[in-house]
Design an enzyme around this catalytic site. Structure first.
Site, PDB file in Angstrom:
ATOM      1  N   PHE A 161      -0.962 -10.190   4.250  1.00 20.16           N
ATOM      2  CA  PHE A 161      -0.794  -8.987   3.542  1.00 20.16           C
ATOM      3  C   PHE A 161      -0.155  -8.017   4.339  1.00 20.16           C
ATOM      4  O   PHE A 161      -0.855  -7.534   5.656  1.00 20.16           O
ATOM      5  CB  PHE A 161      -2.226  -8.340   2.799  1.00 20.16           C
ATOM      6  CG  PHE A 161      -1.948  -7.249   1.963  1.00 20.16           C
ATOM      7  CD1 PHE A 161      -1.648  -7.309   0.548  1.00 20.16           C
ATOM      8  CD2 PHE A 161      -1.710  -6.092   2.645  1.00 20.16           C
ATOM      9  CE1 PHE A 161      -1.327  -6.056  -0.133  1.00 20.16           C
ATOM     10  CE2 PHE A 161      -1.359  -4.810   1.605  1.00 20.16           C
ATOM     11  CZ  PHE A 161      -1.318  -5.019   0.434  1.00 20.16           C
ATOM     12  N   ASP A 264      -0.226  -7.085  13.431  1.00 22.38           N
ATOM     13  CA  ASP A 264      -0.522  -5.917  12.659  1.00 22.38           C
ATOM     14  C   ASP A 264      -2.092  -5.852  12.517  1.00 22.38           C
ATOM     15  O   ASP A 264      -2.795  -6.443  11.750  1.00 22.38           O
ATOM     16  CB  ASP A 264      -0.108  -6.429  10.928  1.00 22.38           C
ATOM     17  CG  ASP A 264      -0.476  -5.593   9.792  1.00 22.38           C
ATOM     18  OD1 ASP A 264      -1.016  -4.573  10.069  1.00 22.38           O
ATOM     19  OD2 ASP A 264       0.007  -5.667   8.815  1.00 22.38           O
ATOM     20  N   LYS A 293      -5.194   2.961   8.683  1.00 28.58           N
ATOM     21  CA  LYS A 293      -6.543   2.867   8.198  1.00 28.58           C
ATOM     22  C   LYS A 293      -7.548   4.069   9.153  1.00 28.58           C
ATOM     23  O   LYS A 293      -7.565   4.639   8.901  1.00 28.58           O
ATOM     24  CB  LYS A 293      -6.936   1.491   8.046  1.00 28.58           C
ATOM     25  CG  LYS A 293      -6.215   0.767   6.872  1.00 28.58           C
ATOM     26  CD  LYS A 293      -6.663  -0.535   6.470  1.00 28.58           C
ATOM     27  CE  LYS A 293      -5.975  -1.061   5.466  1.00 28.58           C
ATOM     28  NZ  LYS A 293      -6.414  -0.869   3.947  1.00 28.58           N
TER      29      LYS A 293
HETATM   30  N1  PLZ Z   1      -1.256  -4.444   6.498  1.00 28.52           N
HETATM   31  C1  PLZ Z   1      -3.149  -5.781   7.282  1.00 28.52           C
HETATM   32  O1  PLZ Z   1      -4.578  -4.641   5.345  1.00 28.52           O
HETATM   33  C2  PLZ Z   1      -3.442  -2.326   3.366  1.00 28.52           C
HETATM   34  C3  PLZ Z   1      -4.524  -2.866   0.612  1.00 28.52           C
HETATM   35  C4  PLZ Z   1      -4.952  -2.170  -0.419  1.00 28.52           C
HETATM   36  P1  PLZ Z   1      -0.875   0.843   3.440  1.00 28.52           P
HETATM   37  N2  PLZ Z   1      -4.422  -3.026   3.079  1.00 28.52           N
HETATM   38  C5  PLZ Z   1      -5.231  -2.649   2.048  1.00 28.52           C
HETATM   39  C6  PLZ Z   1      -4.192  -2.392  -1.429  1.00 28.52           C
HETATM   40  O2  PLZ Z   1      -4.453  -2.912  -2.599  1.00 28.52           O
HETATM   41  O3  PLZ Z   1      -3.181  -1.995  -1.543  1.00 28.52           O
HETATM   42  C7  PLZ Z   1      -2.883  -3.129   4.761  1.00 28.52           C
HETATM   43  C8  PLZ Z   1      -3.184  -4.129   5.543  1.00 28.52           C
HETATM   44  C9  PLZ Z   1      -2.535  -4.732   6.632  1.00 28.52           C
HETATM   45  C10 PLZ Z   1      -0.755  -3.410   5.889  1.00 28.52           C
HETATM   46  C11 PLZ Z   1      -1.388  -2.852   4.807  1.00 28.52           C
HETATM   47  C12 PLZ Z   1      -0.872  -1.702   4.184  1.00 28.52           C
HETATM   48  O4  PLZ Z   1      -1.124  -0.523   4.290  1.00 28.52           O
HETATM   49  O5  PLZ Z   1      -1.480   1.789   4.098  1.00 28.52           O
HETATM   50  O6  PLZ Z   1      -1.830   0.313   2.253  1.00 28.52           O
HETATM   51  O7  PLZ Z   1       0.456   1.003   3.152  1.00 28.52           O
END
Ligand code: PLZ
Length: 448
Positions: A161, A264, A293
């Site tokens: 993700f 990431d 985050k």
């Molecule tokens: N890379 C590894 O975990 C965001 C997503 C919640 P943003 N994860 C939570 C949702 O349902 O959208 C995440 C991540 C990793 C990138 C992201 C993206 O980060 O701040 O949500 O754009």
């Protein structure tokens, strides 16, 4: 409407206390307005509305106090309304709220960059650029890698993700709900298998890495690859800890082939796993690292930090954005980083991990539906399965999560197959509260 202010932060009541049914009447009323005003596709996990939060609890608008085992998806590691963050934000608010760093720079942005260059792995010259969201950091890391290498292909992994903006969405593995109907997707993205020890037939880390490398070499040729992007511990995909040696083998191969290694760490970074970054557990040093985050105690901020020669490859004006590195978010980040350090939150993350792992490993002995307990520090998962086949059990997972919500615990699921319960408590949660939260989850499991 009667105005009332509840103060959050660590002074908020630190106990689970339900005073209405869940959701309570006030939450129900506001959520009805949500239905009429907010796009349906912007969902929500719990049917409650927040009023205040801090320490290890969240208070809803009906006065129900929940144990927080989610930290707003790994964001409030330092706790909601952390006093250091609140103080720093207030001070900055009184001075200025925005200049656009690319119009008139300010010191706090530079101080954040210096700090990130210091705490990220690698003893080489580094540079940092700040953005707003995790997705934006990912997009920029890819831009930087392409510009620096003159190559185009980007390799991502199964179960990954990386965000919801167009390029980040293309990098994300899972179709529903993230990609369904949202194409066309950005080109020159390729996907290979990663390392999922519970489900990949016992491949060792180096074996899993070689499988990915072989596929890249056969299908793309190493010389056309600008970067690989990988979550050193996958988040949304199921809190998957790769087998030992997987990351170092990939790292070594990328180095030999002039390929940028992008870690990431948006979910796994900032003390979450008990060290500053998940790559630190195996001593892997990425070329670029994306962060968000946990970086700023809840304020929107993200970053790309990496080798100076890569970061500086793009033309002046090639990277930027109106809000990137907003002064309030930068003040919050400096205060949050101070809290991680001064309040010894890395150690707290490890302690939280011991408690969670200990309790669920114990439960697993008597409950074969707990397929695996895994994770690092305060990023722990329980994968739920049908005991006979070990196939994923998303229905059981949903029942346990619902039970937790109805009984005052904020609990999140994840996983490609929706069968993983994930624990991401604020690092400021008290042991006793954490134990009580685990107890509710255990009760949910026993009754489901
Ligand atoms: N890379 C590894 O975990 C965001 C997503 C919640 P943003 N994860 C939570 C949702 O349902 O959208 C995440 C991540 C990793 C990138 C992201 C993206 O980060 O701040 O949500 O754009």
């Amino acid at each position: 409407m009667t105005a009332h202010i509840t103060v959050g932060g660590p002074d908020l009541i630190q106990e689970r206390r339900l005073v209405t049914e869940i959701p309570g009447p006030r939450s129900r009323e506001i959520l009805q307005r949500k239905e009429s005003a907010v796009a349906r596709s912007v969902g929500h996990t719990l049917p409650i509305v927040a009023d205040a939060a801090g320490g290890g609890t969240l208070l809803d608008v009906d006065g129900n106090s929940f144990i927080d085992l989610g930290s707003g998806i790994a964001v409030t590691g330092v706790g909601n309304s952390n006093p250091r963050v609140v103080r720093a934000v207030r001070e900055q608010l009184d001075r200025f709220t925005h200049t656009a760093f690319t119009v008139v720079p300010y010191e706090s942005y530079i101080a954040v960059a210096e700090k990130l260059n210091e705490i990220t792995p690698g003893n080489f010259a580094k540079r940092t650029a700040l953005f707003n969201s995790g997705s934006e950091a990912v997009e920029n890391a890819v831009k930087i890698a392409r510009r620096a290498t003159g190559r185009q292909a980007i390799v991502a992994f199964e179960h990954s993700f990386h965000g919801r903006t167009n390029l980040a969405m293309a990098l994300t593995a899972k179709s529903a709900p993230y990609k369904q109907g949202f194409g066309p997707f950005a080109p020159e993205i390729y996907r290979v298998p990663g390392s999922y020890p519970y489900r990949d037939g016992g491949l060792t880390g180096p074996e899993a890495a070689r499988q990915a490398i072989e596929q890249i070499e056969n299908e793309l040729g190493a010389e056309s690859v600008a970067a690989i992007i990988i979550e050193p511990m996958q988040g949304e995909g199921g809190f998957i800890v790769p087998a030992e040696g997987f990351l170092p083998t990939l790292r070594e191969w990328t180095e030999r082939n002039g390929i940028v290694f992008i870690a990431d760490e948006i979910q796994s970074g900032f003390a979450r796993t008990g060290l500053w970054f998940a790559v630190d557990h195996e001593g892997v040093v990425p070329d670029l690292i994306t962060m968000a985050k946990g970086i700023a105690g809840g304020l929107p901020l993200s970053a790309v930090t990496g080798r100076a020669e890569l970061m500086d490859a793009a033309q002046v004006g090639g990277l930027g954005g109106t809000y990137g590195g907003n002064p309030i978010a930068c003040a919050a980040a400096l205060a949050a980083i101070e809290s991680y350090e001064e309040d010894e939150l890395l150690g707290r993350a490890r302690r939280i991990g011991e408690i969670l792992t200990g309790r669920f490993t114990e439960l697993q002995k008597a409950d074969p539906r707990i397929g695996q307990v895994r994770g690092r520090g305060a990023m722990i998962a329980v994968e739920l399965v049908h005991p006979d086949t070990l196939s994923p059990d998303p229905a059981l997972t949903a029942r346990v999560v619902k039970y937790a919500h109805e009984n005052g615990v904020i609990l999140l699921a994840c996983g490609t197959y929706g069968n993983v319960i994930r624990f991401l408590p604020p690092l400021t949660i008290e042991d006793q509260l954490l134990q009580e939260g685990i107890g509710i989850v255990a009760e949910g499991l026993a009754r489901s």
